[in-house]
Scaffold this motif. Sequence first.
Motif, PDB file in Angstrom:
ATOM      1  N   SER A  59       0.849  -1.193   0.000  1.00  0.00           N
ATOM      2  CA  SER A  59       0.000   0.000   0.000  1.00  0.00           C
ATOM      3  C   SER A  59       0.882   1.239   0.000  1.00  0.00           C
ATOM      4  CB  SER A  59      -0.935   0.021   1.220  1.00  0.00           C
ATOM      5  OG  SER A  59      -0.189   0.141   2.414  1.00  0.00           O
ATOM      6  N   SER A  61       0.814   5.703   0.766  1.00  0.00           N
ATOM      7  CA  SER A  61       0.096   6.847   1.319  1.00  0.00           C
ATOM      8  C   SER A  61       1.009   8.057   1.326  1.00  0.00           C
ATOM      9  CB  SER A  61      -0.400   6.546   2.733  1.00  0.00           C
ATOM     10  OG  SER A  61       0.695   6.367   3.611  1.00  0.00           O
ATOM     11  N   SER A  62       0.404   9.230   1.457  1.00  0.00           N
ATOM     12  CA  SER A  62       1.181  10.440   1.664  1.00  0.00           C
ATOM     13  C   SER A  62       1.547  10.525   3.142  1.00  0.00           C
ATOM     14  CB  SER A  62       0.370  11.660   1.237  1.00  0.00           C
ATOM     15  OG  SER A  62      -0.833  11.732   1.993  1.00  0.00           O
ATOM     16  N   GLY A  65      -1.159  10.680   5.666  1.00  0.00           N
ATOM     17  CA  GLY A  65      -2.032   9.535   5.827  1.00  0.00           C
ATOM     18  C   GLY A  65      -3.013   9.290   4.708  1.00  0.00           C
ATOM     19  N   LYS A  66      -3.001  10.103   3.671  1.00  0.00           N
ATOM     20  CA  LYS A  66      -3.935   9.922   2.567  1.00  0.00           C
ATOM     21  C   LYS A  66      -3.479   8.756   1.690  1.00  0.00           C
ATOM     22  CE  LYS A  66      -6.064  12.230  -1.376  1.00  0.00           C
ATOM     23  NZ  LYS A  66      -6.145  13.476  -2.177  1.00  0.00           N
ATOM     24  N   GLU A  67      -4.397   7.837   1.441  1.00  0.00           N
ATOM     25  CA  GLU A  67      -4.069   6.670   0.627  1.00  0.00           C
ATOM     26  C   GLU A  67      -3.837   7.075  -0.825  1.00  0.00           C
ATOM     27  OE1 GLU A  67      -5.833   2.239  -0.554  1.00  0.00           O
ATOM     28  OE2 GLU A  67      -6.887   3.526   0.890  1.00  0.00           O
ATOM     29  N   LEU A  68      -2.813   6.494  -1.425  1.00  0.00           N
ATOM     30  CA  LEU A  68      -2.488   6.754  -2.825  1.00  0.00           C
ATOM     31  C   LEU A  68      -2.809   5.537  -3.671  1.00  0.00           C
ATOM     32  CD1 LEU A  68       0.999   8.473  -2.325  1.00  0.00           C
ATOM     33  CD2 LEU A  68      -1.224   9.599  -2.614  1.00  0.00           C
ATOM     34  N   HIS A  82       1.007   9.728  -7.549  1.00  0.00           N
ATOM     35  CA  HIS A  82       1.145  10.707  -6.470  1.00  0.00           C
ATOM     36  C   HIS A  82       1.499  12.077  -7.021  1.00  0.00           C
ATOM     37  CE1 HIS A  82       5.609  11.467  -6.127  1.00  0.00           C
ATOM     38  NE2 HIS A  82       5.540  10.574  -7.076  1.00  0.00           N
TER      39      HIS A  82
END
Length: 578
Positions: A59, A61-62, A65-68, A82
């Motif tokens: 997985s 994320s940034s 915490g934002k999922e990419l 991203h």
Amino acid sequence: MTPSIHFTLSFSEPQAHYVEVQMHIKSFASLDYLDLKMPVWAPGSYLIREYPKNVERFSASSTDGKELKAYKTSKNTWRVEHKKSDIIITYAVYAFENSVRTSHIDYSHAFLSPVGVFMYVHDHLHLPCLVTVNLPSHWSKISTGLEPEDNLNSYSAANFDILYDSPLEIGNQDSWTFEVEGVPHEFAMVGFADYDREQLTADVTKIVAEENRIWGSNPNQHYTFVTHNYQSAHGGLEHLNSTILAASRYTYSQPSTYKGYLSLVAHEYFHLWNVKRLRPKALGPFDYEQENYTTGLWIMEGFTSYYDNLIIRRCGFYNEREYLQQLAIDFNTVYNRPGYELQSAAMSSFDTWIKQYRPDENSHNTSISYYNKGAMLAVAMDIKIIADTQGQYRLDDVLKAAYKQFYLIENRGFEEEELLQLAEKVTGVSLREIFQAAHRLEELDYNTYFNRVGYQLIDQNANQNHTTLGVKVVFSDGKSIIKQVDRNSGAWVGGLNVEDELIAINGHRIDPLGKALDYILTRAKDGDILHVLIARDGIINSLDITARLSDKKAFSIEAISNEDPKVSALGDIWLSKN
């Protein structure tokens, strides 16, 4: 800021054989996507091993915490979309394969082969990286060639080539440190074994000192030996400033097996120079996604295989008889494989990707090992140089000069022709015939070399008249199963197959102890027809097989009596008697 990678390793389920990896990619230029890749092979072990098959739960994320969005685009490539300069990748790796080239994790320890654990950003192998290990509460030690940082349990690598050449042993290994000529060496023993720390330290110190003498300088700031002790194992894999060894836990209690272990130590340490630094052009920088072909492994592994036992002899662990027995093994191994008539040492090197690590029931008929054949060519070269220069030079001088020229001065890989020219320049000896022999099927007359230093290669089976079927039989569960059929043997011509069960020959039931088979073959003459009863896939068959004289060799290397004193003196130089 300069982009960098920070890996964090955690072990929440070591008993289930997992390592959790967090990959913090820092200060990377804003792009539409990043491709993360994992190598598919390990340098020094020339086989596509498909390490990405063990990756799961990937997985991205940034940092907030934002999922990419992340998805695979090939077997070893994960694409992350991203717009941020920093991203965090997480994934888990399953590791439960015991070998020196693959990772293994259980409740007691974690051995991490880095090519199967750490991903890299496509086209950015040059990036520096940091590895931090979150130790489980019941583990206390980390052994690795990576550079320790001030942060607790953190280690750095200037680039991914260094990271991928620096395995980690994590657990409660028995480890200690000693210096050899100013260079600290760590010795780490994993698993129970009855060894003597002081004896190991003293013996390994001798080996390191002798190899330093051969090469002229040691490239290490520090070096790590890791030995995994099993019930039954033997092998090793070289790295930039470390090695991973596998040995039987009972190795250290018997002189013969302990000397074999010391020879393994000598072999892998020799690779510090020969292959890790002095190398063919094809062996670095590496393409970690596909095969890296070279015909030169007969030099890199073959010469190293020649020197490992020779160093043990020079250090005084092998006496002359023991050393010559070890050297004769290379000749017996090559000449007892029909494949030596089909594959040269150079082609064995090139085809290592599809043959060396993938043997099957017919491999002995089609191939040889560049380890053994390279050692045979190396001893011919060493003796020729000694004899032609009256002991002024030997192969040591060639290697030292090549290391200085191609690595210390030019810092590049060599072409085989360049090495030949340098060897002839250094020694003043013509060596082309031996280099050419590595690329041909025609064999050198090795006694023309051995005789020059007062020794001879003798086939003890030369005058024996043993008849044979031409098969290798394994007795298991009361059955006699064929596991190999030699090319052009009676069995080959008559149609016996691997996995056939031998039931009877000439009316004699084949017993699990092989007594009936021995009885029949000791009484059969060359050309006799043997009536063989077999079971093949559950169907009974009978075949007529012609008994033939065995062509198996039993070479020994022995001194020639009443030899010229000058020749004997050259033999003393070769075997380090002086």
